[in-house]
Enzyme design. Structure first.
Site: not given
Length: 239
Positions: A122, A151, A157, A166, A209, A212
């Site tokens: 990450q 990000v 995350s 994803d 997104e 995601h």
């Protein structure tokens, strides 16, 4: 004359003091209201106060990880490796596999582009994005700020939980839009939700997104879909 001036000055101080006391009362009342209404999570969303470790004492599938909630240092996950080498939390694998089987039966060609990530991975993604913006002429501070819009900060995350994937399309066989639309309409049936929808960016602090997806379990996913809730809103309302 001097006595009158001192009197006016004293009155001015009193007026300022009254304003400060009023503000203090209003703030205290606001805190009390939101505490009663939604607890600590609501307060965090209102004030975006200090960061804290994510609560892992409840249901594993509803752990909230975001800019205000870091993954505990001792968090452990058992992983299952997918056919393309990506990995996910073993507990979400059966539903993920079923979702992909049904999507493929519907004529879609899709794959997991990103699954589980380590903190190191990450951090590398973040560093690469910052470097990209610096190469475009941004200062280091500007580049970092822009990178964090897309990000997740290492340690925050969902990919590090192993609960998010994803999902991309094999565009030589079908369009990305077709995959995203199918997921948007059907993913909740398998316990997955679009984690960062376009109309919730003010809450999630992450831009749209459509690829995601986060596993939250079938019951939570169904409720979130029916009521148009993101995870933060669901936890405030139901947890």
């Amino acid at each position: 004359m001097k006595k009158q001036a001192r009197h006016k000055k004293k009155q001015s101080y009193k007026a300022v003091a009254r304003v400060l006391v009023t503000l203090l009362i209003l703030i205290t009342g606001l805190i009390a209201y939101y505490s009663i209404r939604g607890g600590d999570r609501t307060l965090l969303m209102v004030f975006h106060s200090e960061k804290q470790v994510a609560d892992t004492s409840g249901a594993w599938n509803l752990i909230l990880v975001d800019r205000d909630h870091y993954i505990p240092a001792n968090y452990q996950v058992e992983l299952t490796e997918l056919s393309n080498g990506e990995k996910v939390d073993s507990r979400i694998y059966p539903e993920l596999q079923q979702m992909f089987d049904d999507a493929r039966a519907a004529g879609l060609a899709l794959f997991v582009r990103e699954g589980y990530r380590t903190t190191k991975e990450q951090q590398q993604i973040m560093d690469d994005r910052i470097k990209e913006y610096e190469n475009q002429g941004c200062s280091k501070k500007e580049a970092k700020k822009k990178a964090e819009e897309y990000v997740a900060i290492p340690g925050t995350s969902e990919h590090q939980l192993g609960l998010s994937v994803d999902i991309n399309a094999d565009t030589s066989k079908c369009s990305s839009d077709a995959v995203y639309q199918w997921l948007d309409e059907n993913a909740y049936k398998y316990g997955f939700v679009k984690r960062y929808p376009e109309d919730k960016t003010d809450i999630t602090s992450i831009n749209n997104e459509p690829w995601h997806y986060r596993y939250v379990g079938k019951d939570a996913a169904r409720t979130m879909k029916q009521e148009n809730l993101c995870l933060e809103e669901y936890l405030i309302k139901y947890k």
